[in-house]
Design a protein around this motif. Structure first.
Motif, short mmCIF file in Angstrom:
data_model
loop_
_atom_site.label_atom_id
_atom_site.label_comp_id
_atom_site.label_asym_id
_atom_site.label_seq_id
_atom_site.Cartn_x
_atom_site.Cartn_y
_atom_site.Cartn_z
N ASN A 23 0.76 -1.22 0.04
CA ASN A 23 -0.08 -0.05 0.00
C ASN A 23 0.91 1.23 -0.01
O ASN A 23 1.55 1.63 1.06
CB ASN A 23 -0.90 -0.09 1.30
N TYR A 24 0.99 1.84 -1.10
CA TYR A 24 2.02 3.04 -1.41
C TYR A 24 1.21 4.41 -1.54
O TYR A 24 1.76 5.38 -1.69
CB TYR A 24 2.92 2.76 -2.52
N GLY A 25 -0.08 4.40 -1.33
CA GLY A 25 -0.66 5.43 -1.63
C GLY A 25 -0.76 5.84 -3.14
O GLY A 25 -0.67 5.36 -4.01
N ASN A 26 -0.80 7.51 -3.20
CA ASN A 26 -0.62 7.85 -4.43
C ASN A 26 0.94 7.49 -5.01
O ASN A 26 2.24 8.02 -4.17
CB ASN A 26 -0.84 9.24 -4.54
N ILE A 27 1.05 6.83 -5.97
CA ILE A 27 2.51 6.32 -6.51
C ILE A 27 3.28 7.42 -6.98
O ILE A 27 4.46 7.45 -6.73
CB ILE A 27 2.09 5.28 -7.69
N VAL A 28 2.91 8.55 -7.46
CA VAL A 28 3.45 9.71 -8.05
C VAL A 28 4.22 10.53 -6.61
O VAL A 28 5.33 10.92 -6.61
CB VAL A 28 2.67 10.69 -8.52
N LEU A 29 3.39 10.70 -5.59
CA LEU A 29 3.58 11.26 -4.48
C LEU A 29 4.79 10.68 -3.67
O LEU A 29 5.84 11.03 -2.99
CB LEU A 29 2.49 11.68 -3.48
N TYR A 30 4.42 9.09 -3.79
CA TYR A 30 5.41 8.18 -2.96
C TYR A 30 6.74 8.18 -3.63
O TYR A 30 7.84 8.25 -2.92
CB TYR A 30 4.87 6.77 -2.95
N THR A 31 6.89 8.28 -4.96
CA THR A 31 7.86 8.19 -5.80
C THR A 31 8.72 9.49 -5.34
O THR A 31 9.94 9.50 -5.01
CB THR A 31 7.98 7.94 -7.33
N TYR A 32 8.07 10.46 -5.45
CA TYR A 32 8.79 12.00 -5.03
C TYR A 32 9.20 11.96 -3.78
O TYR A 32 10.63 12.32 -3.36
CB TYR A 32 7.72 13.13 -5.40
#
Length: 128
Positions: A23-32
């Motif tokens: 469960n990573y949440g929003n993948i864009v926010l997680y990556t940033y």
């Protein structure tokens, strides 16, 4: 400073992350957030290394860095199975329990590193 603030804001907006459950949440926010966090860890580590007054912290970080493969290989196993068995909690535990679990996991990692070093110091078969 901008990266710290923007990374913290992105982490806050992204919410809870549970890698055990993918469960990573929003993948864009997680990556940033992960990239900013990695950059900050490198920057702080470089600062600690340059500061001679923090030699003990530097030595501790070097020890864990040299043994990071052992930590990475066993971390998920200890977190997923050892904690569920020992504390009878799932991946969503309160902060205080998380702090105790962190201490428990690091103690297990330290023991595994010591065992690995002991095994590596044994002679190989056929060697004298």
């Amino acid at each position: 400073l901008f990266l710290t603030v923007s990374g913290g804001l992105a982490a806050f907006c992204n919410g809870k992350v549970a890698m055990v459950d993918s469960n990573y949440g929003n993948i864009v926010l997680y990556t940033y957030t992960s990239l900013v966090g990695s950059f900050l860890v490198l920057h702080v580590s470089k600062w600690i290394t340059r500061n001679h007054a923090l030699r003990k912290i530097t030595d501790c970080l070097k020890y864990w860095g040299r043994n990071s493969l052992c930590v990475v290989c066993s971390h998920l196993i200890i977190l997923r199975y050892g904690i569920d068995w020992m504390f009878n909690v799932g991946p969503n535990y309160p902060f205080f329990a998380g702090s105790l679990i962190f201490i428990f996991v690091m103690a297990c990692e330290f023991a595994l590193i010591a065992i690995t070093h002991r095994i590596n110091s044994l002679p190989m078969p056929g060697q004298s």
